[in-house]
Design an enzyme around this catalytic site. Structure first.
Site, PDB file in Angstrom:
ATOM      1  CB  VAL A  53       4.326  57.088   3.900  1.00 28.06           C
ATOM      2  CG1 VAL A  53       5.655  57.071   4.289  1.00 28.06           C
ATOM      3  CG2 VAL A  53       4.114  55.978   2.972  1.00 28.06           C
ATOM      4  CB  CYS A  54       3.344  62.222   5.564  1.00 23.97           C
ATOM      5  SG  CYS A  54       4.093  62.177   3.830  1.00 23.97           S
ATOM      6  CB  THR A  55      -0.472  59.831   8.625  1.00 26.66           C
ATOM      7  OG1 THR A  55      -1.169  60.858   7.709  1.00 26.66           O
ATOM      8  CG2 THR A  55      -1.357  60.020   9.711  1.00 26.66           C
TER       9      THR A  55
END
Length: 232
Positions: A53-55
């Site tokens: 998700v962060c990516t």
């Protein structure tokens, strides 16, 4: 890390001065208040490098950065990892998203900044590192040139944010500051705004020739392009 109630930092609220800090980032060391300077800043945190998700989020912010820059806004990310780790992760972000990430990412392995900004996850017991120390949640802080916190958003680790919404709030805040108006639900630049309740109707009629009075307390007006341009 301090855990007693007496040692905890004062809770941050809208209108609080953003706590200053010194930190290493992917663009070198910073003094946060000096980094802000006379600009607006969006400070946003991520649980961990090399996570899915962060990516997607970092790539989206990187691609939208030119729009923030037009508005006099700096972006700065934070993750509970080292700067070296961030450097390798940025390569993945750019490869996957087709972005060119330029804004700094803070290395906060010891969670010092995360603690000062209350970014730690106290809900999801799985959002921890190998030592069981809580990772950060997905926090967003919009900070104005006076170092005042104007927006606080918190998302769980499982839910990616909406970059367009962060940009929309920046537009709303800058438009409101520049014109002494407020913005209705789902407002985007170009839509009518609401005349602030503190402005008397007679004064509003003089100031806004296209004033639309729905109720004495609900008065809409369009703004010119000049009035809605970035307030930088």
């Amino acid at each position: 890390m301090a855990s007693s109630g007496e040692d905890r930092p004062a809770p941050l609220r809208l209108g609080s001065i953003a706590p200053n800090f010194h930190a290493e980032t992917t663009n070198g060391p910073i003094d946060f208040h000096e980094f802000i300077g006379d600009k607006w800043v969006v400070l946003f945190s991520h649980p961990e490098d090399y996570t899915p998700v962060c990516t997607t989020e970092l790539g989206a912010f990187a691609k939208l950065e030119p729009e923030f820059t037009k508005r006099g806004v700096k972006l700065i990310g934070l993750s509970a990892n080292t700067v070296d780790s961030h450097g390798g992760w940025i390569k993945d972000i750019d490869e996957i998203s087709g972005s060119k990430l330029r804004f700094p990412i803070i290395g906060d392995k010891e969670r010092k900044v995360a603690y000062a900004y209350d970014m730690l996850d106290h809900q999801d017991i799985t959002n921890v590192d190998q030592k069981g120390i809580a990772f950060t949640i997905r926090s967003v802080f919009i900070i104005d040139p006076k170092k005042t916190i104007r927006l606080i958003l918190s998302y769980p680790a499982s839910t990616g944010r909406n970059t367009a919404e962060v940009l929309r709030v920046v537009d709303s805040l800058q438009t409101g500051d520049k014109n002494k108006v407020t913005t209705p639900i789902n407002w985007v630049p170009g839509d009518d705004v609401i005349v602030h309740p503190s402005v008397k109707t007679e004064q509003a009629k003089e100031q806004y020739p296209h004033l639309k009075i729905v109720k004495p307390y609900l008065r809409f007006t369009p703004l010119s392009k000049e009035q809605t341009s970035a307030a930088v």
